[in-house]
Design a protein around this motif. Structure first.
Motif, short mmCIF file in Angstrom:
data_model
loop_
_atom_site.label_atom_id
_atom_site.label_comp_id
_atom_site.label_asym_id
_atom_site.label_seq_id
_atom_site.Cartn_x
_atom_site.Cartn_y
_atom_site.Cartn_z
N ARG A 46 27.18 34.15 32.25
CA ARG A 46 26.75 35.40 31.62
C ARG A 46 26.39 36.44 32.69
O ARG A 46 26.81 37.60 32.61
CB ARG A 46 25.56 35.14 30.71
CG ARG A 46 25.07 36.37 29.95
CD ARG A 46 23.92 36.01 29.01
NE ARG A 46 24.32 34.97 28.09
CZ ARG A 46 23.63 33.86 27.84
NH1 ARG A 46 22.49 33.64 28.48
NH2 ARG A 46 24.06 32.97 26.98
N GLU A 47 25.62 36.03 33.70
CA GLU A 47 25.20 36.96 34.75
C GLU A 47 26.38 37.44 35.59
O GLU A 47 26.51 38.62 35.89
CB GLU A 47 24.14 36.30 35.65
CG GLU A 47 22.79 36.14 35.00
CD GLU A 47 22.13 37.49 34.71
OE1 GLU A 47 22.21 38.39 35.54
OE2 GLU A 47 21.54 37.61 33.61
N LEU A 48 27.24 36.51 36.00
CA LEU A 48 28.35 36.88 36.88
C LEU A 48 29.37 37.75 36.15
O LEU A 48 29.84 38.76 36.68
CB LEU A 48 29.02 35.63 37.44
CG LEU A 48 28.20 34.82 38.45
CD1 LEU A 48 28.95 33.56 38.87
CD2 LEU A 48 27.87 35.66 39.68
N ALA A 52 31.72 42.13 35.50
CA ALA A 52 33.12 42.43 35.17
C ALA A 52 33.22 43.14 33.82
O ALA A 52 34.31 43.34 33.30
CB ALA A 52 33.94 41.14 35.14
N GLY A 53 32.05 43.49 33.27
CA GLY A 53 32.04 44.20 31.99
C GLY A 53 32.24 43.29 30.80
O GLY A 53 32.57 43.76 29.70
N GLN A 54 32.03 41.98 30.97
CA GLN A 54 32.25 41.03 29.89
C GLN A 54 30.94 40.45 29.40
O GLN A 54 30.10 40.02 30.18
CB GLN A 54 33.17 39.89 30.36
CG GLN A 54 34.55 40.35 30.75
CD GLN A 54 35.24 41.10 29.63
OE1 GLN A 54 35.35 40.60 28.50
NE2 GLN A 54 35.71 42.30 29.94
N PRO A 154 42.68 45.72 36.94
CA PRO A 154 41.46 45.88 37.73
C PRO A 154 41.19 44.66 38.60
O PRO A 154 41.59 43.53 38.25
CB PRO A 154 40.37 46.07 36.68
CG PRO A 154 40.92 45.42 35.45
CD PRO A 154 42.40 45.60 35.49
N VAL A 155 40.50 44.88 39.71
CA VAL A 155 40.09 43.79 40.59
C VAL A 155 38.57 43.82 40.71
O VAL A 155 37.99 44.83 41.10
CB VAL A 155 40.73 43.90 41.99
CG1 VAL A 155 40.27 42.73 42.88
CG2 VAL A 155 42.25 43.91 41.89
N ILE A 156 37.94 42.72 40.36
CA ILE A 156 36.49 42.56 40.46
C ILE A 156 36.19 41.72 41.70
O ILE A 156 36.94 40.80 42.02
CB ILE A 156 35.94 41.84 39.20
CG1 ILE A 156 36.25 42.65 37.92
CG2 ILE A 156 34.44 41.59 39.32
CD1 ILE A 156 35.64 44.03 37.90
N HIS A 157 35.12 42.07 42.41
CA HIS A 157 34.79 41.30 43.62
C HIS A 157 33.37 40.76 43.57
O HIS A 157 32.43 41.49 43.23
CB HIS A 157 34.94 42.17 44.88
CG HIS A 157 34.62 41.43 46.14
ND1 HIS A 157 35.48 40.51 46.70
CD2 HIS A 157 33.52 41.43 46.94
CE1 HIS A 157 34.94 40.00 47.78
NE2 HIS A 157 33.74 40.54 47.95
#
Length: 454
Positions: A46-48, A52-54, A154-157
């Motif tokens: 949930r936190e991570l 990513a907007g999820q 999109p690329v999330i880091h």
């Protein structure tokens, strides 16, 4: 865990807590353990994934796979993503390829672009990269070429230190509802924190740091399009992110960088504005937001003076009439005997120029604050520590080591004990005791008395 492979995978297996991989496959092992923990620990995923907007709700199912081969591959695949994350909530499905690097390995732009194309072919929503490189936010990739790419995927880091800090805060704040999941997360935290895992913080500035300092020391100008300045700023952004994560672990709260909205939405605008500060003032700056602290923690790195200033700005208490009384209000909050290198900068109302005194001098005689300013009113105080580093300032590793000692030290010694002034609650005025004293009739009588007296 036996899961039927989703249709976009030709091959793969559920991420395992104890992956059977070659001892040389450190990246694969660490990634598999991370993904297995995400599939099993609700709060961690949930936190991570919030970055990513999820949203991972109570009914969301998190599936993670490693050793994957996508179903559709039109290109000659020289490499494959390290894993994939699948979120399912009712009819909604969201999928992300995962590519991880460990230790000194850095992300490769061409590889990321190939994965973006692969994601588009297989209807994957985004690509998540993980490495020891740092990003201000998950949506602001550390590689400029990735940010500027025209790809619609999109690329999330995530940095490994961001993941470790997230796990550390969840454990220390007792945010895990299941005891079994808490034990598992603590073991994951212990695994990532061990040096063998290859997780490390930002520990050195680039060689351009030394070159830029040499230029400033020689009285040279920093041009707005300077290659050295751009590289130093890029490194500074990574270091400030690492610094905020370190403070998060030290305070057991979520410390974030305080950025203007224009900088949050546009990293190019942030780069441009901070390049101007570096050019005009020879400074690098950052403001860190610590929950419940009296004020943001402001850090100024001054290349001309070769020093680090760390401080906090508090509004002066308006219920004290004299500037001396206002200064004494702040001095009483500083409990330490040793106040070497600690200064107070006073900002005055209706005057742009501030005045500055050492705290040790003010302790001897706080009345010196009125020298030349008796007709002015103190508006705010900036309490700061100024550390001159000398030759260590220009050294790539020593500068980072000193910065990461000076900033937490100031907050621990002084900042955490500061309390912001609050306007007192209003009181009932005069001899009024109830609503009858402010009825229309009472107000009318008071108005008549005012006319008679004046």
């Amino acid at each position: 865990m036996n899961l039927r492979l989703p249709p976009f995978l030709r091959q793969g297996e559920a991420a395992r807590l104890f992956p059977v991989l070659s001892t040389t496959s450190k990246e694969g092992r660490t990634t598999a353990i991370l993904l297995a923990c995400m599939a099993r620990i609700d709060e961690l995923s949930r936190e991570l994934l919030a970055g990513a907007g999820q949203r991972v709700g109570t009914r969301t199912k998190v599936e993670c796979y490693t050793e994957i081969v996508p179903a559709s591959t039109s290109a000659d695949m020289r490499d494959r993503p390290d894993g994939v994350i699948v979120l399912r909530a009712g009819k909604r499905e969201w999928k992300a390829f995962v590519e991880a690097k460990i230790g000194n390995s850095e992300l490769d732009v061409d590889q990321i672009e190939r994965y973006r194309n692969l994601a588009r072919e297989n209807d994957i929503d985004c690509v998540i990269t993980i490495s020891n490189q740092f990003a201000t936010a998950p949506t602001e990739h550390p590689l400029e070429e990735v940010r500027k790419s025209r790809s619609r995927v999109p690329v999330i880091h995530w940095s490994w230190m961001h993941i470790l800090t997230t796990a550390d805060l969840l454990v220390s704040q007792q945010s895990i509802s299941s005891h079994d999941q808490l034990v598992l997360l603590n073991e994951f935290r212990r695994f990532l924190a061990h040096e063998s895992a290859g997780v490390r913080g930002f520990d050195r500035m680039p060689r351009e740091w030394t070159e830029l300092n040499r230029l400033v020391s020689a009285g040279g100008d920093v041009s707005a399009n300077s290659h050295e300045a751009a590289k130093v700023l890029e490194a500074w952004h990574q270091e400030t992110r690492d610094l905020s994560l370190a403070l998060s672990r030290l305070t057991e709260t979520q410390v974030t960088q305080r950025l203007p909205r224009s900088h949050q939405r546009n990293i190019a605008r942030r780069q441009k504005d901070e390049l101007l500060i570096l050019r005009d003032r020879k400074q690098l700056t950052v403001s860190l937001e610590i929950p419940d602290a009296a004020a943001p923690l402001d850090v100024v790195v001054d290349l001309a003076r070769r020093c680090i200033d760390v401080g906090m700005t508090l509004e002066a208490p308006e219920d004290r009439k004299s500037s001396k009384a206002r200064v004494n209000w702040l001095l009483r909050q500083i409990k330490q005997d040793d106040v070497t290198d600690l200064y107070l900068r006073v900002q005055w109302r209706r005057r742009s120029a501030s005045t500055q005194h050492s705290v040790s001098d003010l302790r001897d005689d706080s009345g010196i604050v009125d020298d030349g300013t008796t007709h002015l009113e103190a508006r705010s105080f900036h309490l700061f520590e100024s550390k001159r580093l000398g030759a260590r300032f220009t050294q790539q590793s020593n500068f980072i080591a000193d910065l990461e000692q000076v900033v937490p030290s100031f907050y621990g010694r002084y900042g955490a004990g500061l309390i912001a002034w609050q306007r007192p609650a209003p009181t009932i005025k005069g001899d009024k005791t109830g609503s009858s004293d402010v009825s229309p009739e009472s107000i009318s009588e008071e108005a008549d008395s005012f006319v008679a007296e004046n």
